[in-house]
Write an enzyme that holds these catalytic residues in place. Structure first.
Site, PDB file in Angstrom:
ATOM      1  N   ASP A   4       0.612  -1.185   0.027  1.00  0.00           N
ATOM      2  CA  ASP A   4       0.276  -0.062  -0.241  1.00  0.00           C
ATOM      3  C   ASP A   4       0.983   1.616  -0.216  1.00  0.00           C
ATOM      4  OD1 ASP A   4      -1.793   1.527  -0.496  1.00  0.00           O
ATOM      5  OD2 ASP A   4      -2.935   0.705   2.036  1.00  0.00           O
ATOM      6  N   GLY A   5       0.367   2.022  -0.329  1.00  0.00           N
ATOM      7  CA  GLY A   5       1.394   3.679  -0.301  1.00  0.00           C
ATOM      8  C   GLY A   5       0.828   4.168   1.170  1.00  0.00           C
ATOM      9  N   LYS A  12      -3.433   7.930   5.795  1.00  0.00           N
ATOM     10  CA  LYS A  12      -3.664   7.383   4.933  1.00  0.00           C
ATOM     11  C   LYS A  12      -5.136   7.956   4.491  1.00  0.00           C
ATOM     12  CE  LYS A  12      -2.916   3.317   4.046  1.00  0.00           C
ATOM     13  NZ  LYS A  12      -2.679   3.160   2.654  1.00  0.00           N
ATOM     14  N   GLY A  71      -5.981  10.347   1.716  1.00  0.00           N
ATOM     15  CA  GLY A  71      -6.378  10.899   0.518  1.00  0.00           C
ATOM     16  C   GLY A  71      -6.752  10.645  -0.382  1.00  0.00           C
ATOM     17  N   GLU A  99      -8.736  -0.043   3.858  1.00  0.00           N
ATOM     18  CA  GLU A  99      -7.577   0.038   3.815  1.00  0.00           C
ATOM     19  C   GLU A  99      -6.535  -0.474   4.877  1.00  0.00           C
ATOM     20  OE1 GLU A  99      -5.779   2.822   0.338  1.00  0.00           O
ATOM     21  OE2 GLU A  99      -5.759   3.744   2.565  1.00  0.00           O
TER      22      GLU A  99
END
Length: 227
Positions: free
Chosen positions: A86-87, A99, A101, A108
């Site tokens: 994941d980013g 997280k 955005g 997530e």
């Protein structure tokens, strides 16, 4: 750093993370622009014979994975997930991150907490000393949202209701997002707990000590930070 340079860093980090994926794994797929590169690389490997099942965290990720021929399963069918990629919008070296955005923070976090190992992939500009420059997303149920907004406002956390094309933005689960313009988050764990005590708050975009590996990309090189 230009957007092109950031994208090169994202691609470098994403492709390095894919090296951790092994045959017969169940892999969680995060959301966002950096994960896009990971899904593209996984698609190449699947077409080359890699046998994996994946769990998606958003409708956008699902559509991209399907277009790449990647096998998808539900989180409940999957059970425990071997690895999630994941980013993050921001991450510090204490393995805390912001997280959401892209609006997928709830799914997530559920996928991350169901995973044996979490790898976060970022371009180097998102690796920070202190969280908070990026607004903190908080997911809110629509029913009674004005009361929740007022309570968060009274906490001096400067909430803004997220909109898209001048209309309220709704998550894949049908909730609203408040973006909190806090500045420096001095104690992420306390902030997360305090917000979750408010009735109507579903989840926050503070991910505390969830990542196991951070891969930061800068141009064509990567830095791997292990917990």
């Amino acid at each position: 750093m230009t957007q092109e340079e950031k994208n090169i860093g994202k691609k470098s980090a994403a492709e390095k993370a894919v090296e951790f994926v092994k045959d017969r794994m169940t892999v969680g797929l995060g959301s966002g622009s950096t994960v896009f590169f990971a899904i593209k690389k996984l698609g190449e490997q699947v077409r080359g014979g890699l046998n994996i099942k994946t769990v998606s965290t958003s409708d956008t990720t699902t559509q991209l994975a399907q277009s790449e021929g990647i096998k998808l399963t539900s989180i409940d069918e999957a059970g425990e997930i071997d690895l999630t990629i994941d980013g993050a919008d921001e991450v510090d070296r204490s393995f805390n991150g912001i997280k959401g955005g892209g609006g997928a923070l709830l799914f997530e976090k559920i996928v991350a907490l169901s995973s044996k190992k979490n790898i976060w992939i970022v371009d180097s500009t998102k690796l920070v000393d202190k969280l908070g420059k990026f607004p903190l997303p908080v997911e809110i149920i629509p029913f009674g949202y004005k009361r929740v907004f007022k309570l968060i406002e009274e906490m001096n956390l400067n909430p803004v209701i997220r909109k898209k094309n001048d209309e309220f933005y709704f998550t894949d689960s049908g909730n609203l997002i408040f973006d909190l313009h806090i500045g420096e988050v001095r104690d992420p764990e306390d902030m997360d707990k305090e917000l979750k005590l408010i009735n109507g708050v579903v989840e926050t975009g503070l991910f505390i000590n969830i990542a196991d590996v951070i891969i930061s990309g800068r141009n064509n090189s990567t830095e791997i930070i292990n917990k």
